[in-house]
Motif scaffolding. Sequence first.
Motif, PDB file in Angstrom:
ATOM      1  N   PHE A   1       0.842  -1.196   0.000  1.00 32.37           N
ATOM      2  CA  PHE A   1       0.000   0.000   0.000  1.00 32.37           C
ATOM      3  C   PHE A   1       0.877   1.246   0.000  1.00 32.37           C
ATOM      4  CE2 PHE A   1      -2.198  -3.408   2.209  1.00 32.37           C
ATOM      5  CZ  PHE A   1      -3.433  -3.436   1.571  1.00 32.37           C
ATOM      6  N   SER A   2       0.331   2.326  -0.520  1.00 29.69           N
ATOM      7  CA  SER A   2       1.042   3.606  -0.530  1.00 29.69           C
ATOM      8  C   SER A   2       0.231   4.623   0.268  1.00 29.69           C
ATOM      9  CB  SER A   2       1.218   4.087  -1.975  1.00 29.69           C
ATOM     10  OG  SER A   2       1.773   5.382  -2.000  1.00 29.69           O
ATOM     11  N   TRP A   3       0.868   5.209   1.273  1.00 33.44           N
ATOM     12  CA  TRP A   3       0.215   6.220   2.114  1.00 33.44           C
ATOM     13  C   TRP A   3       0.239   7.548   1.366  1.00 33.44           C
ATOM     14  CZ3 TRP A   3      -2.805   5.795   6.196  1.00 33.44           C
ATOM     15  CH2 TRP A   3      -3.044   6.906   7.005  1.00 33.44           C
ATOM     16  N   ALA A   4      -0.906   7.923   0.793  1.00 34.25           N
ATOM     17  CA  ALA A   4      -1.017   9.153   0.006  1.00 34.25           C
ATOM     18  C   ALA A   4      -1.781  10.215   0.788  1.00 34.25           C
ATOM     19  CB  ALA A   4      -1.700   8.867  -1.332  1.00 34.25           C
ATOM     20  N   ILE A   5      -1.529  10.273   2.078  1.00 30.95           N
ATOM     21  CA  ILE A   5      -2.217  11.182   3.000  1.00 30.95           C
ATOM     22  C   ILE A   5      -1.195  12.095   3.658  1.00 30.95           C
ATOM     23  CG2 ILE A   5      -3.567  11.315   5.141  1.00 30.95           C
ATOM     24  CD1 ILE A   5      -4.859   8.656   4.372  1.00 30.95           C
ATOM     25  N   ASP A   6      -1.588  13.353   3.857  1.00 34.37           N
ATOM     26  CA  ASP A   6      -0.709  14.326   4.511  1.00 34.37           C
ATOM     27  C   ASP A   6      -1.595  15.304   5.270  1.00 34.37           C
ATOM     28  OD1 ASP A   6       1.127  16.216   5.255  1.00 34.37           O
ATOM     29  OD2 ASP A   6       1.991  16.506   3.265  1.00 34.37           O
ATOM     30  N   PHE A   7      -1.410  15.361   6.586  1.00 35.18           N
ATOM     31  CA  PHE A   7      -2.183  16.305   7.403  1.00 35.18           C
ATOM     32  C   PHE A   7      -1.365  17.537   7.766  1.00 35.18           C
ATOM     33  CE2 PHE A   7      -3.615  11.974   8.634  1.00 35.18           C
ATOM     34  CZ  PHE A   7      -4.936  12.050   8.212  1.00 35.18           C
ATOM     35  N   PHE A   8      -0.196  17.696   7.143  1.00 33.54           N
ATOM     36  CA  PHE A   8       0.735  18.748   7.555  1.00 33.54           C
ATOM     37  C   PHE A   8       0.080  20.128   7.484  1.00 33.54           C
ATOM     38  CE2 PHE A   8       4.301  21.675   6.404  1.00 33.54           C
ATOM     39  CZ  PHE A   8       4.956  21.626   7.616  1.00 33.54           C
ATOM     40  N   GLU A   9      -0.656  20.384   6.416  1.00 30.75           N
ATOM     41  CA  GLU A   9      -1.413  21.638   6.285  1.00 30.75           C
ATOM     42  C   GLU A   9      -2.861  21.266   5.979  1.00 30.75           C
ATOM     43  OE1 GLU A   9       0.832  23.843   3.445  1.00 30.75           O
ATOM     44  OE2 GLU A   9       2.345  24.432   4.904  1.00 30.75           O
ATOM     45  N   GLU A  10      -3.456  20.587   6.955  1.00 33.25           N
ATOM     46  CA  GLU A  10      -4.792  20.019   6.815  1.00 33.25           C
ATOM     47  C   GLU A  10      -5.805  21.113   6.496  1.00 33.25           C
ATOM     48  OE1 GLU A  10      -7.409  16.705   9.315  1.00 33.25           O
ATOM     49  OE2 GLU A  10      -5.679  17.702  10.227  1.00 33.25           O
ATOM     50  N   GLY A  11      -6.689  20.823   5.531  1.00 34.74           N
ATOM     51  CA  GLY A  11      -7.702  21.789   5.125  1.00 34.74           C
ATOM     52  C   GLY A  11      -7.195  22.809   4.132  1.00 34.74           C
ATOM     53  N   GLN A  12      -5.899  22.784   3.879  1.00 32.49           N
ATOM     54  CA  GLN A  12      -5.312  23.735   2.937  1.00 32.49           C
ATOM     55  C   GLN A  12      -4.477  22.956   1.915  1.00 32.49           C
ATOM     56  OE1 GLN A  12      -3.247  26.492   5.581  1.00 32.49           O
ATOM     57  NE2 GLN A  12      -5.133  27.527   6.132  1.00 32.49           N
ATOM     58  N   ASN A  13      -3.172  23.189   1.897  1.00 29.50           N
ATOM     59  CA  ASN A  13      -2.312  22.567   0.892  1.00 29.50           C
ATOM     60  C   ASN A  13      -2.440  21.042   0.879  1.00 29.50           C
ATOM     61  OD1 ASN A  13       0.063  23.062  -1.054  1.00 29.50           O
ATOM     62  ND2 ASN A  13       0.892  21.526   0.323  1.00 29.50           N
ATOM     63  N   SER A  14      -2.484  20.427   2.061  1.00 27.14           N
ATOM     64  CA  SER A  14      -2.538  18.971   2.130  1.00 27.14           C
ATOM     65  C   SER A  14      -3.840  18.415   1.576  1.00 27.14           C
ATOM     66  CB  SER A  14      -2.350  18.504   3.576  1.00 27.14           C
ATOM     67  OG  SER A  14      -1.057  18.832   4.038  1.00 27.14           O
ATOM     68  N   THR A  15      -4.885  19.210   1.619  1.00 27.00           N
ATOM     69  CA  THR A  15      -6.177  18.795   1.079  1.00 27.00           C
ATOM     70  C   THR A  15      -6.221  18.953  -0.431  1.00 27.00           C
ATOM     71  OG1 THR A  15      -7.275  19.420   3.149  1.00 27.00           O
ATOM     72  CG2 THR A  15      -8.678  19.217   1.196  1.00 27.00           C
ATOM     73  N   TRP A  16      -5.474  19.912  -0.955  1.00 27.04           N
ATOM     74  CA  TRP A  16      -5.567  20.258  -2.378  1.00 27.04           C
ATOM     75  C   TRP A  16      -4.548  19.564  -3.264  1.00 27.04           C
ATOM     76  CZ3 TRP A  16      -5.143  26.049  -0.700  1.00 27.04           C
ATOM     77  CH2 TRP A  16      -6.302  26.408   0.019  1.00 27.04           C
ATOM     78  N   LEU A  17      -3.445  19.096  -2.712  1.00 31.39           N
ATOM     79  CA  LEU A  17      -2.362  18.604  -3.564  1.00 31.39           C
ATOM     80  C   LEU A  17      -2.642  17.209  -4.142  1.00 31.39           C
ATOM     81  CD1 LEU A  17      -0.848  16.333  -1.669  1.00 31.39           C
ATOM     82  CD2 LEU A  17       0.345  18.291  -0.740  1.00 31.39           C
ATOM     83  N   LEU A  18      -1.932  16.896  -5.215  1.00 30.27           N
ATOM     84  CA  LEU A  18      -1.841  15.539  -5.762  1.00 30.27           C
ATOM     85  C   LEU A  18      -0.375  15.137  -5.613  1.00 30.27           C
ATOM     86  CD1 LEU A  18      -4.040  15.908  -8.977  1.00 30.27           C
ATOM     87  CD2 LEU A  18      -4.615  14.645  -6.889  1.00 30.27           C
ATOM     88  N   PRO A  19      -0.034  14.362  -4.591  1.00 31.54           N
ATOM     89  CA  PRO A  19       1.371  14.161  -4.228  1.00 31.54           C
ATOM     90  C   PRO A  19       2.121  13.253  -5.186  1.00 31.54           C
ATOM     91  CG  PRO A  19      -0.034  12.795  -2.852  1.00 31.54           C
ATOM     92  CD  PRO A  19      -0.953  13.663  -3.670  1.00 31.54           C
TER      93      PRO A  19
END
Length: 386
Positions: free
Chosen positions: A270-288
């Motif tokens: 599995f690949s963890w494609a989650i990031d809460f570093f800037e939750e609700g902002q950059n981390s919500t909008w990006l495609l990592p």
Amino acid sequence: MLHVLYLVHDVSDPAVRRRIIMLKAGGARVTLAGFRRTQELEDVEGLTPIDLGMTRDGRFAQRLGAVAMAATRIAASLKSIAVPDVILARNLEMLALAQRARSAFSSSVPIIYECLDIHRLVLREDFLGRGLRGAERLLGRNVSLLLTSSPAFVSHYFERFSQIDAPIELVENKLLELEPRPDSGPAPASPREPWKIGWFGALRCRKSLELLADFTRGTDGRFELVMRGRPALSEFPDFHGFVESEPHLAFKGAYRNPEDMADIYSQVHFSWAIDFFEEGQNSTWLLPNRLYEGCRFGTVPIAMAGTETASFLERHKIGLVLAEPSVVALTEALSDMTMERYEALHHAVLARDPATWICDRSDCRALVVRLERVAAENGAPGAIAA
């Protein structure tokens, strides 16, 4: 040959190296100038960077001071290079330096703004946030093209705040694959326990680390977390100590992108494609990056509901989406994992068109042709009309 002056905030950033590879593969000549995060300045893809000074991760005031200092000597720093056809500025501070660089050349060299993350500071509603957005709008008046990596950045930031009045080119964070991948290569991880979750790349999210530690500890070894990349030590009280204290976590160091991708993803399910570093902002909008990298090699991505990544997975009918950031939600998604269920998830990813995940030579050439067109439209010296 198009000459690109690439101004970067961190010459050691792996994403900078990938962009240089892409530009060179597309037929451009690149001059690299930027800040460093280490005492030693190393070559990048055969390029010796022009040193603009040293900055420190997470030290905003220090970075501002370094940019101000670099601005006073940018003419001297660039005096030995030919006038470029375009200036590519990565991030807001480099956009400010791009304006000074253009003045130093006494030329109307077009500026291209590369913005692949929306920093939390520019989203604040206080004096600092409004001031930074105002500076970006002012500097953006001279931008000829905006490069960004997610449509959500456009809708939630650039359009919402009317930041950049310039054409926009979406360049997703796809895996560079300049040559066809041979059929033979590292075999994918066998679909059996222990199930391994890979979290690769920029490791900066303390919430993810703690959530995955709690989850793996509660599964009595059925699931393990494997981490690789560059941990942002400023975000973790004791990253290495924490990892060593957890029975089912492992950090296996840095890797080279794209050279090591097949190998490292063959070792996880599995690949963890989650990031809460800037939750609700950059981390919500990006495609990592890790979304494209993992899917290229058939690992099953895990995303968080309500994010651009989750929307992407839902459109492609692949992966797993957590309803909430909790051990309970992660357990519900994974606890009944069987070989048969994993094989179905794995083959759904492999069934997608590889072009969904990779950037090949034709994509590199298309980007350089786009930059050539910008140069030609602005009458830059030596510009190559597309």
